[in-house]
Design an enzyme around this catalytic site. Structure first.
Site, PDB file in Angstrom:
ATOM      1  N   ASP A  49       0.822  -1.220   0.000  1.00  0.00           N
ATOM      2  CA  ASP A  49       0.000   0.000   0.000  1.00  0.00           C
ATOM      3  C   ASP A  49       0.856   1.271   0.000  1.00  0.00           C
ATOM      4  O   ASP A  49       0.574   2.225  -0.724  1.00  0.00           O
ATOM      5  CB  ASP A  49      -0.939   0.022   1.214  1.00  0.00           C
ATOM      6  CG  ASP A  49      -2.268  -0.659   0.892  1.00  0.00           C
ATOM      7  OD1 ASP A  49      -2.235  -1.645   0.129  1.00  0.00           O
ATOM      8  OD2 ASP A  49      -3.318  -0.198   1.391  1.00  0.00           O
ATOM      9  N   ASN A  92      -4.267  -2.503  -5.377  1.00  0.00           N
ATOM     10  CA  ASN A  92      -5.487  -2.718  -4.589  1.00  0.00           C
ATOM     11  C   ASN A  92      -5.433  -1.859  -3.328  1.00  0.00           C
ATOM     12  O   ASN A  92      -6.003  -2.202  -2.301  1.00  0.00           O
ATOM     13  CB  ASN A  92      -5.600  -4.206  -4.218  1.00  0.00           C
ATOM     14  CG  ASN A  92      -7.027  -4.589  -3.851  1.00  0.00           C
ATOM     15  OD1 ASN A  92      -7.967  -3.808  -4.034  1.00  0.00           O
ATOM     16  ND2 ASN A  92      -7.199  -5.783  -3.324  1.00  0.00           N
ATOM     17  N   ASP A 315     -11.683  -3.249  11.004  1.00  0.00           N
ATOM     18  CA  ASP A 315     -10.605  -4.135  10.552  1.00  0.00           C
ATOM     19  C   ASP A 315     -10.210  -5.124  11.644  1.00  0.00           C
ATOM     20  O   ASP A 315     -10.118  -6.329  11.401  1.00  0.00           O
ATOM     21  CB  ASP A 315      -9.375  -3.318  10.133  1.00  0.00           C
ATOM     22  CG  ASP A 315      -9.584  -2.681   8.763  1.00  0.00           C
ATOM     23  OD1 ASP A 315     -10.583  -3.036   8.098  1.00  0.00           O
ATOM     24  OD2 ASP A 315      -8.773  -1.830   8.377  1.00  0.00           O
ATOM     25  N   GLU A 343     -11.131  -5.458   0.650  1.00  0.00           N
ATOM     26  CA  GLU A 343     -10.298  -6.179  -0.313  1.00  0.00           C
ATOM     27  C   GLU A 343     -11.077  -7.307  -0.984  1.00  0.00           C
ATOM     28  O   GLU A 343     -10.849  -7.657  -2.129  1.00  0.00           O
ATOM     29  CB  GLU A 343      -9.065  -6.736   0.381  1.00  0.00           C
ATOM     30  CG  GLU A 343      -7.938  -5.729   0.569  1.00  0.00           C
ATOM     31  CD  GLU A 343      -8.153  -4.770   1.728  1.00  0.00           C
ATOM     32  OE1 GLU A 343      -9.283  -4.704   2.267  1.00  0.00           O
ATOM     33  OE2 GLU A 343      -7.195  -4.059   2.087  1.00  0.00           O
ATOM     34  N   HIS A 386      -4.976  -9.503   2.869  1.00  0.00           N
ATOM     35  CA  HIS A 386      -3.980  -9.686   3.938  1.00  0.00           C
ATOM     36  C   HIS A 386      -4.618 -10.072   5.262  1.00  0.00           C
ATOM     37  O   HIS A 386      -4.099 -10.892   6.007  1.00  0.00           O
ATOM     38  CB  HIS A 386      -3.167  -8.397   4.097  1.00  0.00           C
ATOM     39  CG  HIS A 386      -3.997  -7.157   4.323  1.00  0.00           C
ATOM     40  ND1 HIS A 386      -3.676  -6.196   5.226  1.00  0.00           N
ATOM     41  CD2 HIS A 386      -5.157  -6.732   3.767  1.00  0.00           C
ATOM     42  CE1 HIS A 386      -4.580  -5.238   5.205  1.00  0.00           C
ATOM     43  NE2 HIS A 386      -5.484  -5.535   4.328  1.00  0.00           N
ATOM     44  N   ARG A 387      -5.762  -9.467   5.581  1.00  0.00           N
ATOM     45  CA  ARG A 387      -6.352  -9.740   6.900  1.00  0.00           C
ATOM     46  C   ARG A 387      -6.920 -11.156   6.994  1.00  0.00           C
ATOM     47  O   ARG A 387      -6.930 -11.758   8.065  1.00  0.00           O
ATOM     48  CB  ARG A 387      -7.420  -8.703   7.244  1.00  0.00           C
ATOM     49  CG  ARG A 387      -6.833  -7.328   7.344  1.00  0.00           C
ATOM     50  CD  ARG A 387      -7.554  -6.392   8.270  1.00  0.00           C
ATOM     51  NE  ARG A 387      -6.967  -5.067   8.123  1.00  0.00           N
ATOM     52  CZ  ARG A 387      -5.807  -4.699   8.645  1.00  0.00           C
ATOM     53  NH1 ARG A 387      -5.114  -5.547   9.392  1.00  0.00           N
ATOM     54  NH2 ARG A 387      -5.328  -3.496   8.436  1.00  0.00           N
ATOM     55  N   LYS A 411       0.572  -6.636   1.856  1.00  0.00           N
ATOM     56  CA  LYS A 411      -0.185  -5.380   1.757  1.00  0.00           C
ATOM     57  C   LYS A 411       0.086  -4.488   2.970  1.00  0.00           C
ATOM     58  O   LYS A 411       0.213  -3.278   2.830  1.00  0.00           O
ATOM     59  CB  LYS A 411      -1.681  -5.688   1.657  1.00  0.00           C
ATOM     60  CG  LYS A 411      -2.531  -4.482   1.353  1.00  0.00           C
ATOM     61  CD  LYS A 411      -3.925  -4.910   0.949  1.00  0.00           C
ATOM     62  CE  LYS A 411      -4.618  -3.870   0.103  1.00  0.00           C
ATOM     63  NZ  LYS A 411      -4.982  -2.675   0.838  1.00  0.00           N
TER      64      LYS A 411
END
Ligand code: ADP
Ligand code: YYY
Length: 643
Positions: A49, A92, A315, A343, A386-387, A411
């Protein structure tokens, strides 16, 4: 597809210095670029990012110099990017795309903004509507309401008021607020409806203030930037650690014993996600906090389920969804509709993958409900999110699992899994490899019993594959079809027996014909690949003893103890002869010796996972040893290695 196999984990504890916050990093970079003067940004997050943002700023002609460590010098352009026409690719990275859209729409140049396919599915219409109200000239290049975008010089309307919906993505409001000073006029934003993710707006206002722009606000409904506001470099800015990234480690402490301490964020943080710690405390975790650190440990009585409105921690709330697998009762996470436009559709993705593990999941438009169950090994898809990858790493406390495309963590947290390994202890493995009839199976089974560990007879899987192929009329050399059979093997290992397709196999896999078949199918790379995760899935608590040819080299390369067990070919042939006769199977000593030598040759010479002593394996020659002596030696080594 790349993957990462995680063994079941036993405990967690230690300290993690967090990477810089993604949200703060990209906001600081943009404001430093828009400001007058040079800014030194310290502890910036190194990730996809931020790379997208740095690349974009370079393309726009902003001076960007890497300093030592994760520090950068940004030469501000005073609100006017030197490059007036450019095409930007932003991958992204939502935290780059939204604020750059706002800033570039008001920056007086001609710009095209693109991203990856998923970025083009993430709505941006509300932000564009807001910019148009200010006089922005924005065109959709594909679908209305979505990137890619074409931005042409705006015709700024003096004293404008912008109306923006608050319930879509707080990044729109962040983008608008950060861009407002570029109008040079007094500008007001009215938020229509409930504003979601308020803590992210707090971050935006705090960073704008750091760069000299004070936003006047009336609650969460109206924000005004006075005429003549302009960004001025504060000199040096330190980026806080990422509070969302902290959530995984705090959860590890809460699940795996702890304490796990994170450094870089704490009580004084401007990030809303530090409130994840409160949610974890509600689940029973013991939390401690200092100005810039937090620590979590497991409660003695175990974690308990919660029913929580997660609007303020969208998040970090994802971390609660997998933590819920270790809490007593049903956890409900509410008010998380924003998950659907991240995402990936995170509610759908979370539900699908949790169900693969055996969890009971209910999902709605804006909630998810998770009930724990006995977890079973599964391969988890991560959806370029990523999460997803980081959340599911926690599951390793319940079962071994495979994480597909683990590098998507880049990311926000490129070395996440190394840090994970640094604060967790996996269930240990004693890996015993060696040639046929050296005594591996006998020794491994007894060592496993003595240590209270599970036992994996990996050779049996190749024997079963050979047997299943023979029964299906498939040639042992037909790699594709044998691999398909290996992948679909329906086996169950019982105490002293094996069930194949629901039926006991007995000695059908122990004949010399099946030994030869096993050795042949074991030389096929696709077959070995198909059996890889099945073997690793045996690596559960409290530990495993595995025997075969590649336990220490391929299947469990991190095994704390590797043993290479061998004996002279003659002694091994005699042992096998006795073994077969005792089982009532026919045997001939001369043929056996020849077969065994041929098999050793084939197992050692094949290109994949050949039989050989690993450099870090201990050699045990049992030619002159009794079984008890061999077992005792491996137990002595085990106790040393597992201390
Ligand atoms: N150290 C030893 N001394 C004597 N016999 C042994 C020893 N280790 C194993 N054996 C015997 O040798 C035979 C083959 O052992 P096994 O465990 O099946 O070998 P592998 O799994 O390596 O093929 C068994 O009947 C076992 O009892
Ligand atoms: N991890 C393993 C285990 C066995 N194999 C292969 C090699 C052997 O020829 C066959 C049968 O293995 P097994 O350990 O059951 O054979 P032995 O009891 O040692 O004769 O499978 C392998 O390639 N990799």
């Amino acid at each position: 597809m790349e993957f990462l196999d995680l063994s079941q984990q036993i405990s967690a504890g230690g300290t993690v210095r967090l990477p810089g916050s993604k949200s703060i990093s990209n906001r600081v970079l943009l404001l430093a670029a828009l400001a007058e003067g040079e800014t030194e940004v310290r502890d910036l997050l190194a990730s996809d990012d931020t790379e997208r943002m740095l690349d974009a700023l370079k393309t726009l002609g902003v001076g960007v110099d890497a300093l030592a460590g994760e520090s950068w010098r940004i030469k501000g352009c005073g609100g006017r990017f030197p490059v007036r026409q450019a095409e930007l690719f932003l991958g992204n990275a939502g935290t780059a795309f939204r604020p750059l859209t706002a800033a570039l729409a008001l920056a007086g140049g001609d710009y095209v903004l693109r991203g990856v396919a998923r970025m083009h599915e993430r709505p941006i219409g509300d932000l564009v509507d807001g910019l148009r109200q200010l006089g922005g000239n924005v065109t959709y290049l594909a679908n209305d309401g979505f990137p890619p975008l074409h931005l042409k010089p705006a015709t700024i309307r003096a004293g404008g008021t912008v109306q923006v919906r608050g319930d879509v993505s707080s990044q729109f409001l962040t983008g608008l607020l950060m861009a407002l000073p570029l109008t040079g006029e007094t500008a007001t934003v009215d938020v229509i409806g409930e504003l979601i993710s308020k803590p992210y707006i707090e971050i935006t206002l705090a960073i704008m203030a750091r760069f000299g722009v004070q936003v006047q606000r009336e609650g969460w409904q109206r924000f005004t930037v006075p005429a003549g506001s302009r960004y001025v470099s504060p000199g040096t800015v330190y980026v806080e650690g990422d509070a969302s990234s902290a959530s995984y480690f705090l959860a590890l402490g809460a699940i795996g014993g702890g304490p796990v301490r994170v450094e870089g964020v704490g009580r004084d943080s401007i990030q809303g996600d530090v409130r994840f710690a409160e949610a974890l405390a509600q689940m029973g975790a013991e939390i401690e906090m200092g100005p810039n650190w937090m620590a979590a440990r497991a409660p003695k009585s175990g974690l308990v389920a919660v029913d929580l409105d997660c609007n303020h921690i969208p998040d970090a709330a994802m971390t609660l969804a997998t933590t819920a697998l270790f809490a007593k009762g049903t956890t409900t996470l509410r008010n998380i509709a924003s998950w659907r436009v991240k995402e990936t559709d995170r509610i759908a993705a979370m539900a699908t993958e949790l169900r693969k593990l055996g969890a009971v999941v209910e999902e709605g438009e804006d909630f998810i409900r998770v009930t724990p169950a006995d977890l079973k090994p599964a391969a988890i898809d991560t959806y370029d999110d990523h999460r997803m990858a980081m959340c599911f790493s926690l599951v390793a406390f319940g079962t071994p699992l495979r994480i597909n495309d683990p590098k998507c963590v880049a990311k926000t947290f490129p070395d996440y899994f190394e840090r994970f390994a640094g604060v967790t202890q996996a269930a240990p493995v004693v890996a015993i490899d060696g040639p046929s009839a050296s005594g591996k199976g006998t020794v491994a089974a007894r060592v496993a019993a003595a240590l209270g560990f599970a036992y994996l007879d990996s050779g049996a899987l190749y024997r079963l594959t050979a047997l299943a192929a023979q029964r299906a009329g498939v040639d042992w050399a037909d790699e594709e079809r044998v691999a398909a059979i290996a992948a679909a093997l329906d086996v169950e290992f019982l105490e002293n027996e094996i069930r194949l397709d629901g039926q006991l196999v007995g000695d059908a896999i122990r004949t010399e014909a099946m030994s030869a078949g096993a050795s042949k199918v074991a030389a096929l790379p696709a077959v070995r690949e198909a059996l890889l995760f099945r073997q690793r899935a045996f690596n559960t608590k409290p530990g495993l003893v595995g025997d075969g040819r590649d336990m220490g080299s391929v299947i469990f390369p991190h095994a704390p103890l590797k043993v290479f067990l061998t004996a002279s070919a003659e002694v091994r042939a005699e042992r096998r002869y006795k073994q077969l006769i005792e089982k009532g199977l026919s045997a001939n000593l001369t043929d056996l010796l020849l077969d065994l030598q041929q098999r050793d040759e084939r197992d050692s010479q094949r290109s994949v996972a050949p039989l050989r002593q690993e450099r870090d394996a201990k050699l045990l020659d049992t030619t002159g040893l009794t079984i008890e002596q061999a077992v005792d030696q491996v137990l002595v080594w085990s106790r040393e290695a597992l201390k």
